[in-house]
Design a protein around this motif. Structure first.
Motif, PDB file in Angstrom:
ATOM      1  N   ALA A 144       0.806  -1.219   0.000  1.00 18.15           N
ATOM      2  CA  ALA A 144       0.000   0.000   0.000  1.00 18.15           C
ATOM      3  C   ALA A 144       0.840   1.271   0.000  1.00 18.15           C
ATOM      4  CB  ALA A 144      -0.932  -0.001   1.215  1.00 18.15           C
ATOM      5  N   GLN A 145       1.889   1.302   0.839  1.00 19.31           N
ATOM      6  CA  GLN A 145       2.601   2.543   1.109  1.00 19.31           C
ATOM      7  C   GLN A 145       4.023   2.604   0.550  1.00 19.31           C
ATOM      8  OE1 GLN A 145       0.970   5.157   2.955  1.00 19.31           O
ATOM      9  NE2 GLN A 145      -0.747   3.806   2.439  1.00 19.31           N
ATOM     10  N   GLY A 146       4.567   1.458   0.164  1.00 18.60           N
ATOM     11  CA  GLY A 146       5.941   1.439  -0.298  1.00 18.60           C
ATOM     12  C   GLY A 146       6.922   1.280   0.846  1.00 18.60           C
ATOM     13  N   SER A 147       8.213   1.245   0.506  1.00 17.64           N
ATOM     14  CA  SER A 147       9.263   1.022   1.503  1.00 17.64           C
ATOM     15  C   SER A 147      10.314   2.115   1.413  1.00 17.64           C
ATOM     16  CB  SER A 147       9.910  -0.349   1.278  1.00 17.64           C
ATOM     17  OG  SER A 147      10.664  -0.344   0.071  1.00 17.64           O
ATOM     18  N   ALA A 188      14.588   3.057   1.224  1.00 16.80           N
ATOM     19  CA  ALA A 188      15.903   2.544   0.832  1.00 16.80           C
ATOM     20  C   ALA A 188      16.926   2.684   1.952  1.00 16.80           C
ATOM     21  CB  ALA A 188      16.404   3.278  -0.413  1.00 16.80           C
ATOM     22  N   ASP A 189      16.587   3.386   3.023  1.00 13.59           N
ATOM     23  CA  ASP A 189      17.506   3.638   4.131  1.00 13.59           C
ATOM     24  C   ASP A 189      17.544   2.435   5.067  1.00 13.59           C
ATOM     25  OD1 ASP A 189      18.991   4.527   6.244  1.00 13.59           O
ATOM     26  OD2 ASP A 189      17.646   6.180   6.796  1.00 13.59           O
ATOM     27  N   PRO A 190      18.676   1.744   5.183  1.00 10.66           N
ATOM     28  CA  PRO A 190      18.749   0.560   6.060  1.00 10.66           C
ATOM     29  C   PRO A 190      18.416   0.856   7.513  1.00 10.66           C
ATOM     30  CG  PRO A 190      20.653   0.662   4.593  1.00 10.66           C
ATOM     31  CD  PRO A 190      19.940   1.975   4.455  1.00 10.66           C
ATOM     32  N   ALA A 191      18.536   2.104   7.938  1.00  7.07           N
ATOM     33  CA  ALA A 191      18.236   2.453   9.333  1.00  7.07           C
ATOM     34  C   ALA A 191      16.747   2.707   9.561  1.00  7.07           C
ATOM     35  CB  ALA A 191      19.046   3.684   9.739  1.00  7.07           C
ATOM     36  N   SER A 192      15.965   2.731   8.496  1.00  5.22           N
ATOM     37  CA  SER A 192      14.548   3.064   8.618  1.00  5.22           C
ATOM     38  C   SER A 192      13.722   1.861   9.042  1.00  5.22           C
ATOM     39  CB  SER A 192      14.028   3.585   7.267  1.00  5.22           C
ATOM     40  OG  SER A 192      12.618   3.699   7.286  1.00  5.22           O
ATOM     41  N   ASP A 193      12.651   2.113   9.785  1.00  2.32           N
ATOM     42  CA  ASP A 193      11.699   1.052  10.133  1.00  2.32           C
ATOM     43  C   ASP A 193      10.966   0.528   8.906  1.00  2.32           C
ATOM     44  OD1 ASP A 193      12.280   1.070  12.809  1.00  2.32           O
ATOM     45  OD2 ASP A 193      10.585   2.334  13.386  1.00  2.32           O
ATOM     46  N   TYR A 194      11.055   1.243   7.810  1.00  2.00           N
ATOM     47  CA  TYR A 194      10.319   0.895   6.596  1.00  2.00           C
ATOM     48  C   TYR A 194      11.236   0.272   5.536  1.00  2.00           C
ATOM     49  CZ  TYR A 194       7.237   4.123   9.011  1.00  2.00           C
ATOM     50  OH  TYR A 194       6.474   4.737   9.980  1.00  2.00           O
ATOM     51  N   HIS A 195      12.384  -0.198   5.951  1.00  2.00           N
ATOM     52  CA  HIS A 195      13.365  -0.787   5.026  1.00  2.00           C
ATOM     53  C   HIS A 195      13.316  -2.306   5.089  1.00  2.00           C
ATOM     54  CE1 HIS A 195      17.120  -1.487   2.860  1.00  2.00           C
ATOM     55  NE2 HIS A 195      17.494  -2.282   3.836  1.00  2.00           N
ATOM     56  N   SER A 196      13.495  -2.944   3.931  1.00  2.00           N
ATOM     57  CA  SER A 196      13.620  -4.401   3.871  1.00  2.00           C
ATOM     58  C   SER A 196      14.920  -4.787   3.189  1.00  2.00           C
ATOM     59  CB  SER A 196      12.458  -5.029   3.098  1.00  2.00           C
ATOM     60  OG  SER A 196      12.732  -6.398   2.834  1.00  2.00           O
ATOM     61  N   PRO A 197      15.761  -5.588   3.844  1.00  2.00           N
ATOM     62  CA  PRO A 197      17.017  -6.016   3.213  1.00  2.00           C
ATOM     63  C   PRO A 197      16.802  -7.003   2.070  1.00  2.00           C
ATOM     64  CG  PRO A 197      16.707  -7.138   5.314  1.00  2.00           C
ATOM     65  CD  PRO A 197      15.620  -6.103   5.215  1.00  2.00           C
ATOM     66  N   TYR A 198      15.579  -7.527   1.942  1.00  2.00           N
ATOM     67  CA  TYR A 198      15.304  -8.499   0.883  1.00  2.00           C
ATOM     68  C   TYR A 198      14.984  -7.834  -0.461  1.00  2.00           C
ATOM     69  CZ  TYR A 198      15.029 -11.831   4.726  1.00  2.00           C
ATOM     70  OH  TYR A 198      15.312 -12.605   5.824  1.00  2.00           O
ATOM     71  N   SER A 242       7.766   1.009  -4.726  1.00  2.00           N
ATOM     72  CA  SER A 242       6.633   1.928  -4.780  1.00  2.00           C
ATOM     73  C   SER A 242       5.363   1.233  -4.326  1.00  2.00           C
ATOM     74  CB  SER A 242       6.441   2.444  -6.212  1.00  2.00           C
ATOM     75  OG  SER A 242       7.604   3.100  -6.674  1.00  2.00           O
ATOM     76  N   GLY A 243       4.584   1.911  -3.484  1.00  2.00           N
ATOM     77  CA  GLY A 243       3.293   1.382  -3.083  1.00  2.00           C
ATOM     78  C   GLY A 243       2.226   1.725  -4.117  1.00  2.00           C
ATOM     79  N   ILE A 244       1.108   1.017  -4.086  1.00  2.00           N
ATOM     80  CA  ILE A 244       0.037   1.245  -5.058  1.00  2.00           C
ATOM     81  C   ILE A 244      -1.166   1.935  -4.429  1.00  2.00           C
ATOM     82  CG2 ILE A 244       0.724  -0.688  -6.507  1.00  2.00           C
ATOM     83  CD1 ILE A 244      -1.530  -2.317  -5.236  1.00  2.00           C
ATOM     84  N   ALA A 258       6.417  -6.696  -2.815  1.00  2.00           N
ATOM     85  CA  ALA A 258       5.995  -6.657  -1.416  1.00  2.00           C
ATOM     86  C   ALA A 258       6.217  -8.004  -0.742  1.00  2.00           C
ATOM     87  CB  ALA A 258       4.532  -6.239  -1.323  1.00  2.00           C
ATOM     88  N   TYR A 259       5.935  -9.098  -1.455  1.00  2.34           N
ATOM     89  CA  TYR A 259       6.193 -10.412  -0.873  1.00  2.34           C
ATOM     90  C   TYR A 259       7.688 -10.708  -0.824  1.00  2.34           C
ATOM     91  CZ  TYR A 259       1.544 -12.110   0.131  1.00  2.34           C
ATOM     92  OH  TYR A 259       0.316 -12.293   0.708  1.00  2.34           O
ATOM     93  N   ALA A 260       8.413 -10.279  -1.844  1.00  2.00           N
ATOM     94  CA  ALA A 260       9.868 -10.446  -1.793  1.00  2.00           C
ATOM     95  C   ALA A 260      10.454  -9.737  -0.581  1.00  2.00           C
ATOM     96  CB  ALA A 260      10.509  -9.907  -3.077  1.00  2.00           C
ATOM     97  N   ALA A 261       9.844  -8.625  -0.188  1.00  4.01           N
ATOM     98  CA  ALA A 261      10.329  -7.844   0.952  1.00  4.01           C
ATOM     99  C   ALA A 261      10.230  -8.598   2.264  1.00  4.01           C
ATOM    100  CB  ALA A 261       9.554  -6.527   1.051  1.00  4.01           C
ATOM    101  N   ILE A 262       9.416  -9.674   2.298  1.00  8.34           N
ATOM    102  CA  ILE A 262       9.312 -10.481   3.522  1.00  8.34           C
ATOM    103  C   ILE A 262       9.855 -11.896   3.272  1.00  8.34           C
ATOM    104  CG2 ILE A 262       7.402  -9.127   4.448  1.00  8.34           C
ATOM    105  CD1 ILE A 262       5.558 -11.536   3.603  1.00  8.34           C
ATOM    106  N   ASN A 263      10.695 -12.044   2.254  1.00 11.46           N
ATOM    107  CA  ASN A 263      11.371 -13.315   1.981  1.00 11.46           C
ATOM    108  C   ASN A 263      10.405 -14.384   1.463  1.00 11.46           C
ATOM    109  OD1 ASN A 263      13.743 -14.899   1.819  1.00 11.46           O
ATOM    110  ND2 ASN A 263      13.355 -15.837   3.817  1.00 11.46           N
ATOM    111  N   VAL A 264       9.442 -13.954   0.672  1.00 13.64           N
ATOM    112  CA  VAL A 264       8.533 -14.886  -0.001  1.00 13.64           C
ATOM    113  C   VAL A 264       8.613 -14.581  -1.492  1.00 13.64           C
ATOM    114  CG1 VAL A 264       6.174 -15.742  -0.199  1.00 13.64           C
ATOM    115  CG2 VAL A 264       7.018 -14.925   2.007  1.00 13.64           C
ATOM    116  N   GLY A 265       9.403 -15.375  -2.224  1.00 12.76           N
ATOM    117  CA  GLY A 265       9.653 -15.087  -3.626  1.00 12.76           C
ATOM    118  C   GLY A 265      10.819 -14.129  -3.775  1.00 12.76           C
TER     119      GLY A 265
END
Length: 757
Positions: A501-504, A506-516, A525-527, A578-585
């Motif tokens: 919904a909202q996107g992520s 790119a800052d590794p220190a952010s709560d909204y970052h995913s290393p995946y 980008s969120g939709i 979005a699923y890749a961001a949680i290690n699914v795909g």
């Protein structure tokens, strides 16, 4: 390309020309009529014919379990798989049919003996099929064993039930590609759930109370020796959350009585216990065995004082506040799904429900009880009153799940169950706080945190954007996820939905970052919240089965995005990211084409050659002259398509292609875009398009669907079918059109795809 009778209506043509991103939102249908026994038998017969395959005997069948609306003009039926008359637990098909009863798509979780993917023992022997299906324990014995294991001193709130069934004991197995992968590098798509062994078992449903608390459990008891095979909680709860005392004055819908007013909303829902949506006064009824009490009444139509309940009367202004909270939350939950999605009440069939306020004394809980399809709210002790807007949306969303996918409340499916309720709670909060009107979910208004308002410490119960902030929920999938409490295993999917919904960041220190997220751009980008909810809800209600796990959810949410917005749309790409961001795909580039609608960064293989017909007849056999382009008909994607029919005379045309489905496949999804237009006006089938599979020798394997002049539609519709049952086979995919002597019907085909994993 041979001359064609022009397509009929300018309106239909204009709709067909609408690009995928401009398509109007699909609303859910009005309540559906309960199927007659004849209708159910006919659908079972069609499913059995569709399911015809080598090794399938009369021992295998289907049992219709529930029906609810699909998008306008469609119905969703859930068909349980049976073997020798017994249900196979967690094995079922979700069938989408049109108004004529024709099957449009089937999604399945197949765990049937002899057909489901099975694990092997060290000796290479597959688990044996259940031979003797005669139980040594009767249902009463099974209930006694379950009670002894769960609550020996408890009392039954609702009569216990026991069902004899075949219970597949599942285990995780690595795919061939992940055989040598280090454990800490595993992705959700590297594992598949396989049958380890089968047990003849009793599924016992206990709805009990003991020591001042509700004890709701589903228990699996071995029908041979009475041993406990499995158990999971059946009471779907959340602790804490604020109420409308934080929202100031709110409008509530009540009804008049002879002496005043009552909290009965007759404009939302019908039937049920009270004939409409209602708020009742449990008046401190014990949580051990709560009594909902009577509908709230008042001499005037001004209710509550907007303050936290002080412990006095439950009917004076202060006591009414909890009821105000509940009614406002219930109204907005109903309106969110009705106005945005077209979904009516919890079951889609507009059946009214109710909420009972003031359960217990200083009771720190709220829960949804599927036995009454209602909700109970406590006043709180460590927390403030538990009637907050997102809690009510959360609990009522359990009712939607129970009426549709009915996700098993354990393991990964249990986490998805809880995640759907968190998603629902946030959507209701956003809708309510933006005024509770309109046909879309607002982009703001919710806080993406569950329980923040009622927490006396100010700390929420769950953070959707960074689940690990609670100290227990993981941010991403791991092989251990299925072993966690469902309120924690929901975390990764909550984060997926936030990113979608909202996107992520790119800052590794952010709560909204995913290393995946390793592809470009690093910040996905969120939709938007509205589109994300539409995609999720469509997947939940039309594709998920009770045993859906994270890998399966990813595939089905992706299919929903493709059907709503296009196979290579930015929305479909966002689902994969979005699923890749949680290690699914695996992650993909946003500028890419989405892997043909499911590539997943190399996770899927396209088996159809030239499915978009852009290379002419390449890969296809039969009536290849139907492939081309014409000013009267746009393509779904690109410039070419296959126009079968449209002749207005007696004719037949067929397109075929041989495709291989690997024996090691864990997924095989056929999809295609189809536009049907007709000049026929009679309510009689004259022209048909049959989609079928044939074996290498030409023998018929299965008829996937038959479309007719009775099922026209403005623009293309995406159709999808699960071909995993045919893995290990080389099959011929056939599209065969037959027209009668007059009045054309056009079957325009594009974007044919068979993705295997």
């Amino acid at each position: 390309m041979k001359p064609r009778t022009p397509l009929l209506a300018a309106l239909a043509l204009a709709a067909a020309l609408t690009p995928p991103l401009a398509r109007p939102a699909q609303l859910m249908s009005a309540p559906v009529a309960v199927a007659t026994p004849q209708d159910s038998a006919a659908l079972v017969a069609r499913l059995s014919a569709l399911d015809a395959r080598p090794g399938l005997t009369n021992d295998y069948s289907f049992r219709i379990s529930s029906q609810h609306p699909g998008v306008v003009g469609q119905k969703i039926t859930r068909a349980q798989h049976t073997y020798k008359g017994l249900r196979v637990f967690g094995s079922e098909s979700v069938v989408v049919t049109n108004a004529a009863g024709e099957i449009l798509s089937v999604a399945a979780s197949d765990r049937r003996p002899g057909l489901a993917p099975q694990a092997t023992t060290p000796s290479g022997i597959t688990p044996p099929l259940p031979a003797d299906l005669t139980p040594r324990l009767n249902s009463d014995d099974a209930i006694r064993a379950a009670v002894q294991a769960i609550a020996p001193a408890g009392t039954h709130r609702w009569p216990p039930g026991a069902e004899l069934l075949i219970y597949p004991l599942m285990k995780s197995a690595r795919t061939a590609a992940a055989a040598n992968k280090p454990e800490d590098q595993l992705n959700a798509l590297d594992l598949e759930e396989v049958v380890d062994r089968y047990a003849l078992a009793w599924l016992v449903q206990l709805r009990m109370a003991q020591d001042g608390r509700l004890v709701y459990y589903d228990v699996v008891i071995d029908a041979r020796d009475g041993s406990l095979i499995a158990k999971w909680p059946a009471l779907q709860t959340v602790t804490g959350i604020g109420n409308s005392q934080y929202n100031g004055q709110v409008p509530i819908s009540t009804s008049a009585t002879a002496s005043g007013f009552q909290m009965l909303d007759s404009t939302r829902g019908s039937g049920g216990k009270f004939g409409g949506m209602a708020i009742t006064n449990a008046n401190h009824s014990s949580p051990n065995n709560p009594d909902p009490g009577n509908v709230y009444t008042n001499s005037g139509n001004t209710w509550g004082d907007g303050k936290q309940y002080s412990g006095g009367s439950t009917t004076d202004a202060n006591g009414q506040t909890a009821a105000v909270n509940a009614l406002w939350g219930l109204m907005n939950t109903y309106d969110t799904n009705k106005n945005v999605l077209g979904w009516q009440s919890l079951d889609g069939n507009n059946t009214a429900t109710y909420i009972a306020a003031h359960v217990g004394s200083a009771y720190d809980n709220a829960f949804y009880d599927d036995s009454c399809k209602c909700m109970y709210i406590g006043d709180g002790n460590s927390f403030y009153s538990l009637g907050a807007i997102d809690v009510i949306g959360h609990e009522m969303s359990h009712g939607v799940t129970a009426s549709t996918a009915d996700l098993i409340y354990a393991g990964e499916s249990g986490g998805l169950n809880e995640s759907n309720s968190d998603i629902g709670g946030e959507m209701v909060e956003a809708y309510a706080r933006a005024g509770g009107t309109g046909n879309s979910v607002p982009a703001s208004g919710n806080d993406w945190m569950m329980g923040k308002e009622i927490s006396k410490s100010g700390q929420p119960l769950r953070w959707m954007y960074k689940p690990s902030k609670d100290g227990s929920s993981p941010d991403a999938w791991s092989a251990n996820l299925k072993n966690l409490d469902v309120h924690y295993s929901s975390g990764p999917n909550n984060r997926m939905f936030y990113f979608l919904a909202q996107g992520s960041s790119a800052d590794p220190a952010s709560d909204y970052h995913s290393p995946y997220l390793t592809r470009a751009p690093a910040a996905m980008s969120g939709i938007g919240t509205d589109k994300a909810y539409r995609i999720w809800f469509k997947a939940l209600t039309t594709k998920f089965t009770s045993s859906t796990n994270y890998a399966d959810a990813r595939n089905k949410v992706l299919q929903a995005a493709q059907e709503l917005y296009g196979a290579s749309s930015k929305e479909a790409i966002a689902v994969q990211r979005a699923y890749a961001a949680i290690n699914v795909g695996a992650d993909i580039d946003e500028a890419g084409d989405g892997g043909g609608g499911g590539g997943g960064g190399g996770q899927a293989t396209e088996r159809v050659v030239n499915g978009g017909f852009e290379d002419g007849a390449t890969g296809w056999s039969g009536s290849t002259y139907v492939i081309g382009t014409h000013s009267a008909q746009p393509a779904y994607e690109g410039t070419r398509y296959a126009w079968l029919g449209g002749n207005g005379r007696r004719s037949s045309e067929t397109l075929t292609q041989r495709v291989d489905i690997p024996a090691a496949a864990t997924s095989a999804q056929l999809s295609f875009a189809l536009h049907i237009d007709t000049a026929e006006t009679s309510n009689t089938v004259y022209d048909t398009l049959t989609v079928s599979l044939r074996a290498a020798g030409g023998a018929a394997l299965a008829t996937l669907a038959t479309y007719t002049n009775l099922t026209p539609a403005a623009g293309y519709q995406l159709r999808s079918f699960d071909l995993l049952p045919f893995k290990g086979q080389s099959v011929t995919l056939s599209f065969a059109m037959r027209e009668d002597r007059s009045k054309q019907t056009s079957f325009v085909l594009d974007k044919v795809s068979l993705l295997t994993k």
